[in-house]
Scaffold this active site. Structure first.
Site, PDB file in Angstrom:
ATOM      1  N   ARG A  48       0.760  -1.104  -0.065  1.00  0.00           N
ATOM      2  CA  ARG A  48       0.116   0.074   0.053  1.00  0.00           C
ATOM      3  C   ARG A  48       0.893   1.344   0.051  1.00  0.00           C
ATOM      4  O   ARG A  48       0.544   2.468  -0.674  1.00  0.00           O
ATOM      5  CB  ARG A  48      -0.966  -0.119   1.253  1.00  0.00           C
ATOM      6  CG  ARG A  48      -2.354   0.555   0.897  1.00  0.00           C
ATOM      7  CD  ARG A  48      -3.239   0.439   2.020  1.00  0.00           C
ATOM      8  NE  ARG A  48      -2.523  -0.044   3.381  1.00  0.00           N
ATOM      9  CZ  ARG A  48      -3.282  -0.373   4.421  1.00  0.00           C
ATOM     10  NH1 ARG A  48      -4.430  -0.195   4.596  1.00  0.00           N
ATOM     11  NH2 ARG A  48      -2.506  -0.310   5.414  1.00  0.00           N
ATOM     12  N   GLY A 134       0.036 -20.349  13.763  1.00  0.00           N
ATOM     13  CA  GLY A 134       1.614 -19.919  13.099  1.00  0.00           C
ATOM     14  C   GLY A 134       2.352 -20.921  12.399  1.00  0.00           C
ATOM     15  O   GLY A 134       1.707 -21.672  11.572  1.00  0.00           O
ATOM     16  N   GLY A 187       4.987  -7.769  16.960  1.00  0.00           N
ATOM     17  CA  GLY A 187       4.345  -8.179  15.612  1.00  0.00           C
ATOM     18  C   GLY A 187       3.451  -9.744  15.834  1.00  0.00           C
ATOM     19  O   GLY A 187       3.144  -9.939  14.839  1.00  0.00           O
ATOM     20  N   LYS A 205     -10.064 -18.986  13.793  1.00  0.00           N
ATOM     21  CA  LYS A 205      -9.240 -20.137  14.015  1.00  0.00           C
ATOM     22  C   LYS A 205     -10.132 -21.379  14.240  1.00  0.00           C
ATOM     23  O   LYS A 205      -9.832 -22.580  13.799  1.00  0.00           O
ATOM     24  CB  LYS A 205      -8.137 -20.052  14.722  1.00  0.00           C
ATOM     25  CG  LYS A 205      -6.993 -18.810  14.278  1.00  0.00           C
ATOM     26  CD  LYS A 205      -5.907 -18.617  15.089  1.00  0.00           C
ATOM     27  CE  LYS A 205      -4.915 -17.696  14.848  1.00  0.00           C
ATOM     28  NZ  LYS A 205      -4.226 -16.906  15.817  1.00  0.00           N
ATOM     29  N   GLY A 306       3.892 -14.077  15.119  1.00  0.00           N
ATOM     30  CA  GLY A 306       5.312 -13.756  14.842  1.00  0.00           C
ATOM     31  C   GLY A 306       5.565 -13.676  13.331  1.00  0.00           C
ATOM     32  O   GLY A 306       5.348 -14.706  12.909  1.00  0.00           O
TER      33      GLY A 306
HETATM   34  N1  LIG Z   1       1.699 -11.533  12.481  1.00  0.00           N
HETATM   35  C1  LIG Z   1       1.264 -12.780  12.887  1.00  0.00           C
HETATM   36  O1  LIG Z   1       1.797 -13.250  13.819  1.00  0.00           O
HETATM   37  C2  LIG Z   1       0.346 -13.715  12.134  1.00  0.00           C
HETATM   38  C3  LIG Z   1      -0.345 -13.005  11.068  1.00  0.00           C
HETATM   39  N2  LIG Z   1      -1.238 -13.821  10.184  1.00  0.00           N
HETATM   40  C4  LIG Z   1      -1.932 -13.289   9.281  1.00  0.00           C
HETATM   41  O2  LIG Z   1      -1.127 -12.834   8.391  1.00  0.00           O
HETATM   42  C5  LIG Z   1      -1.979 -11.685   7.455  1.00  0.00           C
HETATM   43  C6  LIG Z   1      -0.737 -10.627   7.718  1.00  0.00           C
HETATM   44  O3  LIG Z   1      -0.678 -10.262   8.857  1.00  0.00           O
HETATM   45  P1  LIG Z   1       0.655  -9.281   9.323  1.00  0.00           P
HETATM   46  O4  LIG Z   1       1.882  -9.348   8.551  1.00  0.00           O
HETATM   47  O5  LIG Z   1       0.902  -9.549  10.783  1.00  0.00           O
HETATM   48  O6  LIG Z   1      -0.017  -7.813   9.236  1.00  0.00           O
HETATM   49  P2  LIG Z   1       0.564  -6.363   8.895  1.00  0.00           P
HETATM   50  O7  LIG Z   1      -0.453  -5.376   9.177  1.00  0.00           O
HETATM   51  O8  LIG Z   1       2.012  -6.344   9.416  1.00  0.00           O
HETATM   52  O9  LIG Z   1       0.707  -6.460   7.048  1.00  0.00           O
HETATM   53  C7  LIG Z   1      -0.032  -6.471   6.233  1.00  0.00           C
HETATM   54  C8  LIG Z   1       0.342  -5.682   5.012  1.00  0.00           C
HETATM   55  O10 LIG Z   1      -0.550  -5.567   3.999  1.00  0.00           O
HETATM   56  C9  LIG Z   1      -0.497  -4.098   3.641  1.00  0.00           C
HETATM   57  N3  LIG Z   1      -1.902  -3.961   2.709  1.00  0.00           N
HETATM   58  C10 LIG Z   1      -3.011  -3.501   3.410  1.00  0.00           C
HETATM   59  N4  LIG Z   1      -3.800  -3.550   2.171  1.00  0.00           N
HETATM   60  C11 LIG Z   1      -3.312  -3.627   1.094  1.00  0.00           C
HETATM   61  C12 LIG Z   1      -3.474  -4.014  -0.203  1.00  0.00           C
HETATM   62  N5  LIG Z   1      -4.643  -3.464  -0.786  1.00  0.00           N
HETATM   63  N6  LIG Z   1      -2.382  -4.079  -1.177  1.00  0.00           N
HETATM   64  C13 LIG Z   1      -1.248  -4.234  -0.707  1.00  0.00           C
HETATM   65  N7  LIG Z   1      -0.749  -4.215   0.555  1.00  0.00           N
HETATM   66  C14 LIG Z   1      -1.806  -4.112   1.565  1.00  0.00           C
HETATM   67  C15 LIG Z   1      -0.551  -3.326   5.070  1.00  0.00           C
HETATM   68  O11 LIG Z   1       0.016  -2.053   4.389  1.00  0.00           O
HETATM   69  C16 LIG Z   1       0.580  -3.929   5.687  1.00  0.00           C
HETATM   70  O12 LIG Z   1       1.986  -3.917   5.256  1.00  0.00           O
HETATM   71  C17 LIG Z   1      -3.075 -11.275   8.357  1.00  0.00           C
HETATM   72  O13 LIG Z   1      -3.957 -12.241   7.633  1.00  0.00           O
HETATM   73  C18 LIG Z   1      -2.785 -11.953   9.707  1.00  0.00           C
HETATM   74  O14 LIG Z   1      -4.051 -12.473  10.271  1.00  0.00           O
HETATM   75  C19 LIG Z   1      -1.277 -15.197  10.739  1.00  0.00           C
HETATM   76  C20 LIG Z   1      -0.526 -15.917  11.526  1.00  0.00           C
HETATM   77  C21 LIG Z   1       0.084 -15.047  12.322  1.00  0.00           C
HETATM   78  N1  LIG Z   2      -2.890 -12.032  15.881  1.00  0.00           N
HETATM   79  C1  LIG Z   2      -2.722 -13.480  15.920  1.00  0.00           C
HETATM   80  C2  LIG Z   2      -1.436 -13.860  14.966  1.00  0.00           C
HETATM   81  C3  LIG Z   2      -1.409 -15.271  14.763  1.00  0.00           C
HETATM   82  O1  LIG Z   2      -2.479 -15.899  14.012  1.00  0.00           O
HETATM   83  C4  LIG Z   2      -2.072 -13.927  17.360  1.00  0.00           C
HETATM   84  O2  LIG Z   2      -1.963 -13.281  18.350  1.00  0.00           O
HETATM   85  O3  LIG Z   2      -2.194 -15.153  17.564  1.00  0.00           O
HETATM   86 NA    NA Z   3      -0.141 -23.606  11.210  1.00  0.00          NA
END
Ligand SMILES: NC(=O)C1=CN([C@@H]2O[C@H](COP(=O)(O)OP(=O)(O)OC[C@H]3O[C@@H](n4cnc5c(N)ncnc54)[C@H](O)[C@@H]3O)[C@@H](O)[C@H]2O)C=CC1
Ligand SMILES: N[C@@H](CC=O)C(=O)O
Ligand code: NA
Length: 432
Positions: A48, A134, A187, A205, A306
């Site tokens: 973005r 995760g 994170g 989940k 993470g």
């Molecule tokens: N952070 C974690 O520990 C975990 C995250 N997830 C999942 O992974 C996914 C990503 O999570 P994070 O990386 O933590 O989130 P984040 O918020 O750090 O990253 C998401 C990124 O996508 C970008 N974004 C938003 N709209 C966009 C668009 N239209 N086009 C391009 N980029 C766009 C945002 O600017 C941001 O940089 C989510 O679905 C989350 O639920 C799953 C397991 C663990």
């Molecule tokens: N926000 C979620 C990220 C992983 O799925 C969590 O805290 O477990």
């Molecule tokens: Na998993």
């Protein structure tokens, strides 16, 4: 180095998880190519904010995610999060026959039917190991390794942020606000952390886990959800006094009554004994028990949140879909043939811990006990401590329906001898 044509990958989103996906994908390119049988090439990264500093190749960045999906790519990896535009982008990819890897549990818990249908329509793969717990390999064991067994229960800690907060409150007495800030900095938290603390993330989940475990389409709206916002220092102290600790649990159960089967799926805080294996799961770690008829009990444990741990699961899926493209064949399709109904929470048997401030006078205990009897709720343990002119009364029940337990608590709260209902929490683990 394999001579096959490269597998071209579009990465959507480059935040906490996306950045780590790029690091692993580029840092291990030679090994990945050898494992897949063809080079795995990052074709573009949709972001973005293109001017934000990131440790990723700047020439791959684009703000046009739709054009990247429509370009000459074989696989789309989505780590944007949320419903739109992720839903439309992934439907477009799948309909065009491009395999999808996503970590987006919120999307899957609401739209997996539509996404699976799109994948089936074109024969593309849809993989989502990172969406639950995760790094822990959990969905693949449910979808594949245990596909020949009959799973009866899946229960565990599936949200790292809330587990980090509850562990901090329990071990150091840290405040809710401080620990949430720290979880966000590390994170673990969702872009909007209310998704974590209000239990939405764990409920998504749980819906995914129940769908896979019971071969039934379970969506987030089928899941009874309570978060941790109402868990107080008094609840934690009450648990501690009983040799227990408080965890946010996701519980998916197959319920059999006569020849009728249903599924009960719920997310709520619960007191568990400190001797329970889940009690020792701290910080952002997750752990999930699975019970199956033939396999018996299994426990899956590891980092549930993470950037790097989540990217590990994303890369595992990417290798799987890339191998399918190189070698032919497809990963498992959605399996929802059982179509079991969701059981309402009110009919689900649970146990409660209730802590009351009561007047310290004769007959109080019998008045309170009478309310339990009236609702057919049997008492497992009572502890009463007198103070100057009031007393604390702690009651732990045997299993009863949640509706009966709720009515009991409501009525007890209205008794004139009860000054305050200090803490009410469900109890899991061994019978007290
Ligand atoms: N952070 C974690 O520990 C975990 C995250 N997830 C999942 O992974 C996914 C990503 O999570 P994070 O990386 O933590 O989130 P984040 O918020 O750090 O990253 C998401 C990124 O996508 C970008 N974004 C938003 N709209 C966009 C668009 N239209 N086009 C391009 N980029 C766009 C945002 O600017 C941001 O940089 C989510 O679905 C989350 O639920 C799953 C397991 C663990
Ligand atoms: N926000 C979620 C990220 C992983 O799925 C969590 O805290 O477990
Ligand atoms: Na998993």
């Amino acid at each position: 180095m394999p001579s096959q044509k490269p597998i071209r990958v579009a990465l959507l989103g480059c935040g906490t998880v996306g950045t780590e996906v790029v690091r692993l994908l580029t840092g291990q390119a030679a090994d990945l190519a050898a494992r897949v049988g063809a080079p795995v090439e990052l074709a573009g990264i949709a972001v973005r904010k293109p001017n934000k500093h990131r440790e990723v190749p700047a020439d791959l960045l684009t703000t046009d995610a739709a054009a990247l999906v429509a370009s000459d790519v074989d696989v789309v990896v989505e780590v944007i999060g949320g419903i739109e535009p992720a839903r439309t982008l992934l439907l477009d990819a799948l309909r065009a026959g491009k395999s999808v890897v996503t970590a987006n549990k919120a999307l899957l818990a609401e739209h997996s039917a539509e996404l699976s249908a799109a994948a089936d329509g074109s024969g593309a793969d849809l993989y989502f190991e990172a969406a639950v717990a995760g790094a822990i390999p959990l969905l693949r064991p449910l979808r594949e390794s245990l596909a020949g067994d009959r799973i009866t229960r899946v229960m565990g800690i599936v949200n790292g942020t809330t587990n980090f907060i509850l562990s901090g409150m329990d071990s150091t007495g840290a405040s809710y606000g401080e620990t949430l800030e720290e979880a966000t900095r590390l994170g673990y938290a969702e872009a909007d952390p209310t998704a974590d603390v209000d239990g939405f993330d764990a409920a998504s989940k749980a819906a995914i886990l129940a769908s896979l475990a019971f071969h039934t389409r379970v969506t987030a709206s089928d899941v009874h959800r309570e978060g941790i916002a109402s868990v107080s220092a008094a609840d934690i102290a009450a648990a501690r006094a009983l040799g227990r600790t408080v965890k946010l649990l996701a519980i998916c159960e197959r319920v059999t009554e006569g020849d009728q089967e249903s599924v009960s799926v719920r997310v709520h805080p619960a007191m568990i004994p400190r001797s329970h294996p889940l009690a020792g799961v701290n910080g952002a770690f997750n752990a999930v028990f699975v019970e199956a008829d033939a396999a018996g009990e299994m426990m899956f444990y590891g980092q549930g949140a993470g950037g790097a741990p989540t990217a590990s699961a994303v890369l595992g899926d990417l290798v799987a879909v890339a191998r399918n493209l190189v070698q032919g064949g497809r990963g498992p399709r959605e399996s929802a043939y059982a179509g079991l109904p969701a059981r309402p929470m009110g009919q689900t048997p649970t146990r409660y811990h209730i802590s009351l401030d009561v007047a310290d006078r004769a007959g109080v205990l019998s008045q309170v006990a009478a309310v339990f009897a009236e609702h057919d709720v049997s008492i497992a343990a009572v502890r009463q401590e007198g103070r100057v002119d009031d007393a604390s009364l702690v009651v732990v029940t045997h299993a009863a329906t949640d509706a009966a337990l709720r009515s009991t608590v409501d009525k007890i709260g209205g008794l004139p001898v009860v000054r305050e209902v200090v803490s009410v929490m469900r109890v899991e683990g061994e019978e007290t």
